[in-house]
Write a protein that holds these residues in place. Structure first.
Motif, PDB file in Angstrom:
ATOM      1  N   ARG A  74      33.129  35.730  51.262  1.00 49.56           N
ATOM      2  CA  ARG A  74      33.967  36.088  49.674  1.00 49.56           C
ATOM      3  C   ARG A  74      33.263  36.153  48.618  1.00 49.56           C
ATOM      4  O   ARG A  74      32.337  34.927  48.337  1.00 49.56           O
ATOM      5  CB  ARG A  74      35.033  34.400  49.659  1.00 49.56           C
ATOM      6  CG  ARG A  74      35.685  34.572  48.111  1.00 49.56           C
ATOM      7  CD  ARG A  74      36.491  33.744  47.762  1.00 49.56           C
ATOM      8  NE  ARG A  74      37.682  34.321  48.768  1.00 49.56           N
ATOM      9  CZ  ARG A  74      39.343  33.743  48.218  1.00 49.56           C
ATOM     10  NH1 ARG A  74      38.929  33.049  47.148  1.00 49.56           N
ATOM     11  NH2 ARG A  74      40.484  34.556  48.369  1.00 49.56           N
ATOM     12  N   PRO A  87      43.231  44.899  34.235  1.00 51.66           N
ATOM     13  CA  PRO A  87      43.600  45.432  35.697  1.00 51.66           C
ATOM     14  C   PRO A  87      42.715  47.176  35.518  1.00 51.66           C
ATOM     15  O   PRO A  87      41.981  47.906  34.833  1.00 51.66           O
ATOM     16  CB  PRO A  87      44.671  46.006  35.010  1.00 51.66           C
ATOM     17  CG  PRO A  87      45.115  45.390  33.771  1.00 51.66           C
ATOM     18  CD  PRO A  87      43.861  45.139  33.283  1.00 51.66           C
ATOM     19  N   ARG A 107      38.048  47.442  43.393  1.00 50.26           N
ATOM     20  CA  ARG A 107      38.841  47.138  44.191  1.00 50.26           C
ATOM     21  C   ARG A 107      38.531  48.459  45.538  1.00 50.26           C
ATOM     22  O   ARG A 107      39.455  48.644  46.356  1.00 50.26           O
ATOM     23  CB  ARG A 107      40.239  47.239  43.297  1.00 50.26           C
ATOM     24  CG  ARG A 107      41.601  47.717  44.143  1.00 50.26           C
ATOM     25  CD  ARG A 107      42.506  48.396  43.093  1.00 50.26           C
ATOM     26  NE  ARG A 107      42.084  49.910  42.722  1.00 50.26           N
ATOM     27  CZ  ARG A 107      42.857  50.710  41.311  1.00 50.26           C
ATOM     28  NH1 ARG A 107      44.241  49.731  40.842  1.00 50.26           N
ATOM     29  NH2 ARG A 107      42.409  51.916  41.130  1.00 50.26           N
ATOM     30  N   LEU A 112      39.619  43.293  49.442  1.00 50.81           N
ATOM     31  CA  LEU A 112      40.641  42.474  48.786  1.00 50.81           C
ATOM     32  C   LEU A 112      39.656  41.926  48.009  1.00 50.81           C
ATOM     33  O   LEU A 112      39.090  41.148  47.949  1.00 50.81           O
ATOM     34  CB  LEU A 112      41.261  40.854  49.839  1.00 50.81           C
ATOM     35  CG  LEU A 112      42.259  40.356  49.847  1.00 50.81           C
ATOM     36  CD1 LEU A 112      44.047  41.188  49.582  1.00 50.81           C
ATOM     37  CD2 LEU A 112      42.436  38.966  50.205  1.00 50.81           C
ATOM     38  N   TRP A 113      40.755  41.558  46.820  1.00 48.21           N
ATOM     39  CA  TRP A 113      40.420  40.718  45.492  1.00 48.21           C
ATOM     40  C   TRP A 113      41.119  40.247  44.662  1.00 48.21           C
ATOM     41  O   TRP A 113      42.784  40.435  44.508  1.00 48.21           O
ATOM     42  CB  TRP A 113      39.968  42.365  44.218  1.00 48.21           C
ATOM     43  CG  TRP A 113      40.256  42.618  43.960  1.00 48.21           C
ATOM     44  CD1 TRP A 113      40.807  43.868  44.376  1.00 48.21           C
ATOM     45  CD2 TRP A 113      40.542  43.260  42.256  1.00 48.21           C
ATOM     46  NE1 TRP A 113      41.848  44.086  43.234  1.00 48.21           N
ATOM     47  CE2 TRP A 113      41.698  43.629  42.316  1.00 48.21           C
ATOM     48  CE3 TRP A 113      40.754  41.630  41.489  1.00 48.21           C
ATOM     49  CZ2 TRP A 113      41.799  43.791  40.992  1.00 48.21           C
ATOM     50  CZ3 TRP A 113      40.334  41.928  40.008  1.00 48.21           C
ATOM     51  CH2 TRP A 113      41.920  42.838  40.025  1.00 48.21           C
ATOM     52  N   GLY A 114      40.989  39.434  43.581  1.00 50.13           N
ATOM     53  CA  GLY A 114      41.729  38.663  42.557  1.00 50.13           C
ATOM     54  C   GLY A 114      41.158  37.595  41.739  1.00 50.13           C
ATOM     55  O   GLY A 114      40.330  37.872  41.487  1.00 50.13           O
ATOM     56  N   TRP A 115      41.857  36.870  40.688  1.00 50.64           N
ATOM     57  CA  TRP A 115      41.360  36.344  40.546  1.00 50.64           C
ATOM     58  C   TRP A 115      42.328  35.914  40.127  1.00 50.64           C
ATOM     59  O   TRP A 115      43.854  35.168  39.756  1.00 50.64           O
ATOM     60  CB  TRP A 115      41.091  37.101  38.727  1.00 50.64           C
ATOM     61  CG  TRP A 115      42.734  37.696  37.919  1.00 50.64           C
ATOM     62  CD1 TRP A 115      43.733  38.240  37.879  1.00 50.64           C
ATOM     63  CD2 TRP A 115      43.030  36.412  37.145  1.00 50.64           C
ATOM     64  NE1 TRP A 115      44.472  37.613  37.346  1.00 50.64           N
ATOM     65  CE2 TRP A 115      44.201  37.056  36.166  1.00 50.64           C
ATOM     66  CE3 TRP A 115      42.157  35.059  35.787  1.00 50.64           C
ATOM     67  CZ2 TRP A 115      44.701  36.476  35.490  1.00 50.64           C
ATOM     68  CZ3 TRP A 115      43.152  34.533  35.428  1.00 50.64           C
ATOM     69  CH2 TRP A 115      43.981  35.571  34.568  1.00 50.64           C
ATOM     70  N   GLN A 116      41.297  34.192  39.284  1.00 55.15           N
ATOM     71  CA  GLN A 116      42.715  32.870  38.710  1.00 55.15           C
ATOM     72  C   GLN A 116      41.989  32.728  38.060  1.00 55.15           C
ATOM     73  O   GLN A 116      41.269  32.198  37.587  1.00 55.15           O
ATOM     74  CB  GLN A 116      42.935  31.914  40.168  1.00 55.15           C
ATOM     75  CG  GLN A 116      41.366  31.743  40.603  1.00 55.15           C
ATOM     76  CD  GLN A 116      42.164  31.216  42.393  1.00 55.15           C
ATOM     77  OE1 GLN A 116      41.968  31.914  42.981  1.00 55.15           O
ATOM     78  NE2 GLN A 116      40.871  29.909  42.781  1.00 55.15           N
ATOM     79  N   LYS A 126      37.850  31.404  33.981  1.00 49.60           N
ATOM     80  CA  LYS A 126      38.965  32.151  35.728  1.00 49.60           C
ATOM     81  C   LYS A 126      37.491  32.769  36.196  1.00 49.60           C
ATOM     82  O   LYS A 126      36.121  32.390  35.924  1.00 49.60           O
ATOM     83  CB  LYS A 126      39.292  33.356  34.521  1.00 49.60           C
ATOM     84  CG  LYS A 126      38.278  34.569  34.827  1.00 49.60           C
ATOM     85  CD  LYS A 126      39.210  35.692  33.903  1.00 49.60           C
ATOM     86  CE  LYS A 126      37.840  37.387  33.317  1.00 49.60           C
ATOM     87  NZ  LYS A 126      37.608  36.132  32.087  1.00 49.60           N
ATOM     88  N   VAL A 128      36.690  35.693  38.978  1.00 52.84           N
ATOM     89  CA  VAL A 128      37.274  36.793  39.611  1.00 52.84           C
ATOM     90  C   VAL A 128      36.257  36.706  40.544  1.00 52.84           C
ATOM     91  O   VAL A 128      35.281  36.702  41.152  1.00 52.84           O
ATOM     92  CB  VAL A 128      36.421  37.687  39.334  1.00 52.84           C
ATOM     93  CG1 VAL A 128      37.567  39.411  39.591  1.00 52.84           C
ATOM     94  CG2 VAL A 128      37.517  37.317  37.464  1.00 52.84           C
ATOM     95  N   CYS A 130      36.108  38.190  45.572  1.00 58.55           N
ATOM     96  CA  CYS A 130      36.480  40.204  46.571  1.00 58.55           C
ATOM     97  C   CYS A 130      36.135  39.694  48.034  1.00 58.55           C
ATOM     98  O   CYS A 130      35.274  38.036  48.060  1.00 58.55           O
ATOM     99  CB  CYS A 130      35.816  41.167  45.343  1.00 58.55           C
ATOM    100  SG  CYS A 130      34.184  40.770  45.405  1.00 58.55           S
TER     101      CYS A 130
END
Length: 135
Positions: A74, A87, A107, A112-116, A126, A128, A130
């Motif tokens: 990760r 996006p 992407r 897999l990727w995301g953010w929080q 934040k 971000v 992957c």
């Protein structure tokens, strides 16, 4: 061969475009020393995009975080802007674009990727991230 024990590294960086190169070279060294050489090129590209976004689109400090556990790498970047990332647009819409490819590349290349939203040392921001499978 990567070892089975999980590990994690964090590199705190200033808001400076040169930090992208520092992060890329540090990540290459980390992955090489942990026997994850097949992931180096893709991981370097992904980290550069994540850190570039953090440095270019925010005004505060940032951090690169690299973690390996259970065969999954990760890579993430924390920055001081709590707002969500834009996006990703489809890559085919970006062939002539000067910018805006970062999350589309992430992407396309990551498993897999995301953010929080996330706080670090009392600063809101934040994270971000992957993931890449080592196998």
């Amino acid at each position: 061969m990567p070892e089975d024990e999980p590990w994690e590294y964090s590199l705190h960086i200033p808001n400076d475009p040169r930090a992208v190169t520092v992060c890329r070279r540090t990540l290459r060294l980390i992955l090489t020393l942990h026997g994850l050489i097949p992931l180096v090129d893709t991981a370097e590209l992904l980290a550069a995009e994540l850190v570039s976004n953090a440095v270019l689109h925010t005004k505060g400090p940032a951090a690169l975080r690299v973690r390996y556990s259970a065969g999954v790498l990760r890579i993430g970047a924390w920055d001081a802007d709590p707002g969500p990332p834009e996006p990703p647009r489809p890559l085919e819409h970006l062939t002539d674009a000067e910018d805006g490819r970062g999350l589309a590349l992430i992407r396309a290349c990551a498993d897999l990727w995301g953010w929080q939203p996330q706080s670090r040392n009392g600063n809101r921001g934040k994270y971000v991230w992957c993931e890449l499978a080592a196998a």
